[in-house]
Scaffold this motif. Sequence first.
Motif, short mmCIF file in Angstrom:
data_model
loop_
_atom_site.label_atom_id
_atom_site.label_comp_id
_atom_site.label_asym_id
_atom_site.label_seq_id
_atom_site.Cartn_x
_atom_site.Cartn_y
_atom_site.Cartn_z
N VAL A 10 -47.87 30.26 33.34
CA VAL A 10 -48.86 30.76 34.31
C VAL A 10 -48.61 30.17 35.70
O VAL A 10 -48.46 28.95 35.85
N SER A 11 -48.56 31.05 36.71
CA SER A 11 -48.43 30.61 38.10
C SER A 11 -49.45 31.31 38.97
O SER A 11 -49.86 32.45 38.69
N LYS A 12 -49.87 30.59 40.03
CA LYS A 12 -50.83 31.17 40.99
C LYS A 12 -50.60 30.55 42.37
O LYS A 12 -50.50 29.32 42.49
N SER A 13 -50.50 31.40 43.39
CA SER A 13 -50.36 30.92 44.77
C SER A 13 -51.55 31.34 45.60
O SER A 13 -52.15 32.39 45.36
N PHE A 14 -51.90 30.52 46.57
CA PHE A 14 -52.88 30.88 47.60
C PHE A 14 -52.18 30.78 48.94
O PHE A 14 -51.70 29.70 49.30
N GLY A 15 -52.11 31.87 49.68
CA GLY A 15 -51.49 31.86 51.01
C GLY A 15 -50.10 31.24 51.01
O GLY A 15 -49.77 30.44 51.86
N GLY A 16 -49.28 31.63 50.02
CA GLY A 16 -47.90 31.16 49.97
C GLY A 16 -47.73 29.79 49.34
O GLY A 16 -46.60 29.34 49.12
N LEU A 17 -48.83 29.09 49.04
CA LEU A 17 -48.74 27.78 48.42
C LEU A 17 -48.98 27.91 46.93
O LEU A 17 -50.02 28.40 46.50
N LYS A 18 -47.98 27.45 46.14
CA LYS A 18 -48.10 27.56 44.69
C LYS A 18 -48.99 26.44 44.17
O LYS A 18 -48.60 25.28 44.17
N VAL A 19 -50.21 26.77 43.75
CA VAL A 19 -51.12 25.72 43.28
C VAL A 19 -51.09 25.57 41.76
O VAL A 19 -51.50 24.53 41.22
N ILE A 20 -50.61 26.61 41.06
CA ILE A 20 -50.36 26.51 39.61
C ILE A 20 -48.93 26.96 39.41
O ILE A 20 -48.55 28.08 39.81
N CYS A 209 -62.62 13.93 23.34
CA CYS A 209 -61.51 14.88 23.16
C CYS A 209 -60.53 14.44 22.07
O CYS A 209 -60.31 13.25 21.86
N ASN A 210 -59.93 15.43 21.41
CA ASN A 210 -58.87 15.14 20.43
C ASN A 210 -57.54 15.77 20.84
O ASN A 210 -56.56 15.72 20.10
N HIS A 211 -57.52 16.36 22.04
CA HIS A 211 -56.28 16.93 22.58
C HIS A 211 -56.41 16.84 24.10
O HIS A 211 -57.50 17.05 24.63
N VAL A 212 -55.32 16.48 24.78
CA VAL A 212 -55.40 16.29 26.23
C VAL A 212 -54.21 16.95 26.93
O VAL A 212 -53.08 16.86 26.46
N VAL A 213 -54.51 17.64 28.04
CA VAL A 213 -53.48 18.24 28.89
C VAL A 213 -53.66 17.64 30.28
O VAL A 213 -54.78 17.53 30.78
N VAL A 214 -52.54 17.21 30.90
CA VAL A 214 -52.64 16.61 32.24
C VAL A 214 -51.90 17.47 33.25
O VAL A 214 -50.72 17.82 33.05
N LEU A 215 -52.58 17.80 34.35
CA LEU A 215 -51.97 18.54 35.46
C LEU A 215 -51.79 17.59 36.63
O LEU A 215 -52.60 16.72 36.88
N ASN A 216 -50.70 17.81 37.39
CA ASN A 216 -50.47 17.10 38.64
C ASN A 216 -49.74 18.04 39.58
O ASN A 216 -48.70 18.61 39.20
N PHE A 217 -50.26 18.24 40.79
CA PHE A 217 -49.67 19.19 41.74
C PHE A 217 -49.35 20.54 41.08
O PHE A 217 -48.28 21.09 41.29
N GLY A 218 -50.29 21.03 40.27
CA GLY A 218 -50.13 22.37 39.71
C GLY A 218 -49.17 22.48 38.54
O GLY A 218 -48.91 23.58 38.05
N ARG A 219 -48.64 21.33 38.09
CA ARG A 219 -47.72 21.36 36.95
C ARG A 219 -48.28 20.54 35.80
O ARG A 219 -48.92 19.51 36.02
#
Length: 252
Positions: A10-20, A209-219
């Motif tokens: 999954v990817s998403k940009s706002f105004g040319g900036l990729k935030v996901i 929680c018993n499952h964890v996902v970590v995001l940093n700078f959209g990754r």
Amino acid sequence: MSIALQLDGVSKSFGGLKVIDDVSFGVPTGSRTGLIGPNGAGKSTVFNLISGVYPIDQGRISAIGQDITHMSVANRVRCGIARSFQNIRLMPHLSTLENVMLGEHHFSRPWELVSSRKASERARAALERAGLDTYPGQVVADLPYGIQKRIEVVRALMAQPKILLLDEPAAGLNPVETDDLRRLLQSVSDSGITLLVVEHDMPFVRQLCNHVVVLNFGRKIFEGTPEAVKHDPAVIEAYLGTPDAMESHHAA
Ligand code: ADP
Ligand code: MG
């Protein structure tokens, strides 16, 4: 292991900036999954993509075995995805009971509430299950913030979700209110609902929680158990600072 919710590339940009940026992860059925990471990492945006508030640029999202990538917000709710927002969105001048009744999706406007006795009974029962049965007639604006946050959860349950998304539910709560909220979410989980929770309170995440996902700078930089996340060098560097952050109440 069955997966309730799956994001693939999954990817998403706002105004040319990729935030996901090319994010993939799975939320196991019945799990209490934490989605964590620094401010601006893209956590709320991921929620907006899952619930359909923003259209997705690239990738695929599936929930309860259905491809929901391009589904409308309303159809996603019908599929069983409910959420609460980062900032409280209760109607302050309505009563607790009326706010909870609004969680049934066929009541979208306050004047439709009229006097549906069945809906009012369902709302009362939901409040009672959450241990909030002393407050049904009270105007929400007069209630402590911790109670309001639990009412928000009860309202979301009225849509009979299979997956509940919560964005920073413990923000602004004192330790007692945080424990009450955690117990409520544990009981929601025990009733079979899958939870995906964004939260900065790391002891709360470790306990719930018993499952964890970590995001940093959209990754995505980590996906695994709460025990493993606190020793992960990339997560410590990007967010936790120290493994102890998961234990004490001094997390970011
Ligand atoms: P988090 O919830 O992890 O703190 P967000 O998902 O709110 O992060 O934000 C991720 C990034 O996307 C931030 O840089 C934010 O400014 C940007 N962003 C989020 N929503 C929008 C929007 N509607 N328009 C432009 N930029 C946005
Ligand atoms: Mg956010």
